[in-house]
Design a protein around this motif. Structure first.
Motif, PDB file in Angstrom:
ATOM      1  N   SER A 222       0.825  -1.208   0.000  1.00  0.00           N
ATOM      2  CA  SER A 222       0.000   0.000   0.000  1.00  0.00           C
ATOM      3  C   SER A 222       0.863   1.264   0.000  1.00  0.00           C
ATOM      4  CB  SER A 222      -0.905   0.010   1.237  1.00  0.00           C
ATOM      5  OG  SER A 222      -1.545   1.262   1.374  1.00  0.00           O
ATOM      6  N   PRO A 223       0.484   2.269  -0.775  1.00  0.00           N
ATOM      7  CA  PRO A 223       1.241   3.539  -0.771  1.00  0.00           C
ATOM      8  C   PRO A 223       1.113   4.280   0.565  1.00  0.00           C
ATOM      9  CG  PRO A 223      -0.760   3.722  -2.088  1.00  0.00           C
ATOM     10  CD  PRO A 223      -0.609   2.275  -1.756  1.00  0.00           C
ATOM     11  N   ALA A 224       0.152   3.855   1.394  1.00  0.00           N
ATOM     12  CA  ALA A 224      -0.044   4.517   2.692  1.00  0.00           C
ATOM     13  C   ALA A 224       0.972   4.055   3.730  1.00  0.00           C
ATOM     14  CB  ALA A 224      -1.461   4.242   3.200  1.00  0.00           C
ATOM     15  N   TYR A 225       1.714   2.982   3.413  1.00  0.00           N
ATOM     16  CA  TYR A 225       2.683   2.465   4.376  1.00  0.00           C
ATOM     17  C   TYR A 225       3.850   3.439   4.510  1.00  0.00           C
ATOM     18  CZ  TYR A 225       6.415  -0.386   6.352  1.00  0.00           C
ATOM     19  OH  TYR A 225       7.448  -0.845   7.137  1.00  0.00           O
ATOM     20  N   LYS A 226       4.172   3.815   5.752  1.00  0.00           N
ATOM     21  CA  LYS A 226       5.199   4.820   6.007  1.00  0.00           C
ATOM     22  C   LYS A 226       6.472   4.253   6.614  1.00  0.00           C
ATOM     23  CE  LYS A 226       2.280   7.977   4.694  1.00  0.00           C
ATOM     24  NZ  LYS A 226       2.435   8.621   3.368  1.00  0.00           N
ATOM     25  N   GLY A 227       6.504   2.960   6.883  1.00  0.00           N
ATOM     26  CA  GLY A 227       7.674   2.376   7.517  1.00  0.00           C
ATOM     27  C   GLY A 227       8.789   2.067   6.535  1.00  0.00           C
ATOM     28  N   LYS A 228       9.789   1.303   7.007  1.00  0.00           N
ATOM     29  CA  LYS A 228      10.958   0.999   6.191  1.00  0.00           C
ATOM     30  C   LYS A 228      11.085  -0.480   5.858  1.00  0.00           C
ATOM     31  CE  LYS A 228      13.604   4.850   8.167  1.00  0.00           C
ATOM     32  NZ  LYS A 228      14.854   5.236   8.894  1.00  0.00           N
ATOM     33  N   ALA A 229      10.158  -1.302   6.329  1.00  0.00           N
ATOM     34  CA  ALA A 229      10.259  -2.746   6.105  1.00  0.00           C
ATOM     35  C   ALA A 229       9.951  -3.095   4.651  1.00  0.00           C
ATOM     36  CB  ALA A 229       9.307  -3.486   7.029  1.00  0.00           C
ATOM     37  N   THR A 230      10.533  -4.193   4.202  1.00  0.00           N
ATOM     38  CA  THR A 230      10.298  -4.643   2.834  1.00  0.00           C
ATOM     39  C   THR A 230       9.760  -6.070   2.775  1.00  0.00           C
ATOM     40  OG1 THR A 230      12.604  -5.370   2.663  1.00  0.00           O
ATOM     41  CG2 THR A 230      12.081  -3.138   1.885  1.00  0.00           C
ATOM     42  N   ASP A 231       9.748  -6.768   3.899  1.00  0.00           N
ATOM     43  CA  ASP A 231       9.214  -8.122   3.922  1.00  0.00           C
ATOM     44  C   ASP A 231       8.516  -8.368   5.259  1.00  0.00           C
ATOM     45  OD1 ASP A 231      11.212  -8.825   5.872  1.00  0.00           O
ATOM     46  OD2 ASP A 231      12.617  -9.239   4.255  1.00  0.00           O
ATOM     47  N   LEU A 232       7.906  -9.543   5.398  1.00  0.00           N
ATOM     48  CA  LEU A 232       7.086  -9.869   6.556  1.00  0.00           C
ATOM     49  C   LEU A 232       7.881  -9.795   7.856  1.00  0.00           C
ATOM     50  CD1 LEU A 232       4.537 -10.912   7.944  1.00  0.00           C
ATOM     51  CD2 LEU A 232       5.211 -13.233   7.276  1.00  0.00           C
ATOM     52  N   GLU A 233       9.037 -10.477   7.895  1.00  0.00           N
ATOM     53  CA  GLU A 233       9.800 -10.502   9.139  1.00  0.00           C
ATOM     54  C   GLU A 233      10.265  -9.108   9.537  1.00  0.00           C
ATOM     55  OE1 GLU A 233      13.826 -12.459  11.137  1.00  0.00           O
ATOM     56  OE2 GLU A 233      13.138 -13.140   9.159  1.00  0.00           O
ATOM     57  N   ALA A 234      10.714  -8.324   8.568  1.00  0.00           N
ATOM     58  CA  ALA A 234      11.173  -6.964   8.864  1.00  0.00           C
ATOM     59  C   ALA A 234      10.021  -6.102   9.376  1.00  0.00           C
ATOM     60  CB  ALA A 234      11.794  -6.337   7.622  1.00  0.00           C
ATOM     61  N   TYR A 235       8.830  -6.304   8.813  1.00  0.00           N
ATOM     62  CA  TYR A 235       7.671  -5.528   9.253  1.00  0.00           C
ATOM     63  C   TYR A 235       7.308  -5.863  10.694  1.00  0.00           C
ATOM     64  CZ  TYR A 235       2.896  -3.755   9.589  1.00  0.00           C
ATOM     65  OH  TYR A 235       1.776  -3.111  10.009  1.00  0.00           O
ATOM     66  N   ILE A 236       7.311  -7.161  11.033  1.00  0.00           N
ATOM     67  CA  ILE A 236       6.985  -7.565  12.398  1.00  0.00           C
ATOM     68  C   ILE A 236       8.027  -7.018  13.366  1.00  0.00           C
ATOM     69  CG2 ILE A 236       6.723  -9.528  13.958  1.00  0.00           C
ATOM     70  CD1 ILE A 236       5.580 -11.113  11.617  1.00  0.00           C
ATOM     71  N   ARG A 237       9.310  -7.101  12.976  1.00  0.00           N
ATOM     72  CA  ARG A 237      10.368  -6.543  13.818  1.00  0.00           C
ATOM     73  C   ARG A 237      10.160  -5.044  14.022  1.00  0.00           C
ATOM     74  NH1 ARG A 237      15.331  -8.690  14.998  1.00  0.00           N
ATOM     75  NH2 ARG A 237      15.687 -10.882  14.446  1.00  0.00           N
ATOM     76  N   GLU A 238       9.835  -4.342  12.949  1.00  0.00           N
ATOM     77  CA  GLU A 238       9.610  -2.905  13.028  1.00  0.00           C
ATOM     78  C   GLU A 238       8.427  -2.601  13.945  1.00  0.00           C
ATOM     79  OE1 GLU A 238       9.689   0.246   9.582  1.00  0.00           O
ATOM     80  OE2 GLU A 238       7.665  -0.631   9.705  1.00  0.00           O
TER      81      GLU A 238
END
Length: 285
Positions: A222-238
């Motif tokens: 989604s273009p609304a995502y403002k974080g820096k993660a690029t995959d599932l594990e990175a997103y959960i960590r973030e």
């Protein structure tokens, strides 16, 4: 045993019991300052205690097991929910619960900002008192947002294993990242289970984690995502270490651009523990 011996036995037993009672009482009073963090009773804590009594919070809630049992025990609420959540909730409880739908009866107290800060300070002090593990189970009230289901969580989720169906757990759980992540999920301070369920639609202070893997893929695309993660594990960590990096629009899980999720896990958990937790949560498809 004759009557004289019985009399002496009764007198002696009474004296011994009295001495033990006095000794335990003196020892308890000796430890009270340490157990209650008396040095941390600030003017803000005292103000909060007065706000607690003035608004008769104890008529519905309990602390240390004392009070009414109509609403959740608040002994550890400051650690389980955090100041941002409590501040937003105390300003307007109706944003969290629909009284008609969820039968929540928390009234809007119209507290001043100073009173709210004091009450949060008081509850934070209460949460840090060494109360020997009370309350014995986490808060299980659901319905933390406009879309919440408002149902009670299944007992298996509250007290039992939270391993999702289909997750592969080896017999050697001490080496399995998913099994280790489940342990972190239930034992971190504050425990993830205090705010999240794994039942679809059973939102609490935080959203249900059922289907987090699928939702994450949608979020990252989604273009609304403002974080820096690029995959599932990175997103959960973030989400664990920097919970305010991306806020869910329209959900009552943040206020003033700050997530209600505690921002202390990066410091309190090791990188390995966070990795295990990410591996566990990634199994929720």
């Amino acid at each position: 045993m004759n009557k004289r011996q019985a009399r002496y036995f009764a007198i002696g037993s009474t004296l011994v019991a009295t001495l033990v009672f006095l000794g335990l009482t003196l020892d308890s009073h000796r430890q009270f300052p340490k157990l209650t963090n008396a040095q941390n009773i600030t003017p803000a804590v005292t103000l909060g205690k007065n706000v607690w009594h003035k608004n008769n919070c104890i008529n519905c809630h309990t602390i240390f097991g004392e009070g009414a049992y109509y609403a959740p025990d608040l002994t550890k609420i400051a650690q389980q929910r955090g100041a941002p959540y409590l501040r937003a909730f105390l300003k307007d409880p109706s944003k969290f619960y629909d009284e008609q739908r969820h039968r929540r009866l928390m009234p809007k107290q119209n507290l001043s900002d100073a009173d709210i800060d004091g009450l949060i300070a008081f509850l934070d002090w209460v949460s840090r008192v060494d109360n020997q593990g009370w309350p014995p189970r986490p808060i299980t009230v659901t319905g933390a947002g406009p879309g919440a289901g408002g149902m009670a969580l299944p007992q298996a989720v509250v007290a039992g294993s939270t391993t999702p169906a289909g997750a592969s757990i080896s017999a050697d759980a001490d080496k399995n990242p998913v099994a280790l992540g489940e342990r972190v999920f239930r034992s971190a301070a504050p425990a993830c289970t205090a705010c999240h369920s794994i039942v679809a639609g059973a939102d609490m202070a935080g959203p249900s984690l059922a289907g987090i893997a699928t939702r994450t893929q949608q979020t990252l695309a989604s273009p609304a995502y403002k974080g820096k993660a690029t995959d599932l594990e990175a997103y959960i960590r973030e989400s664990i270490t920097h919970p305010s990096a991306h806020l869910v629009a329209g959900a009552m899980y943040s206020a003033d651009g700050v997530s209600f999720m505690p921002n202390t896990y990066e410091k309190d958990l090791t990188s390995e523990q966070i990795g295990h937790l990410a591996a566990y949560l990634a199994t929720f498809k």
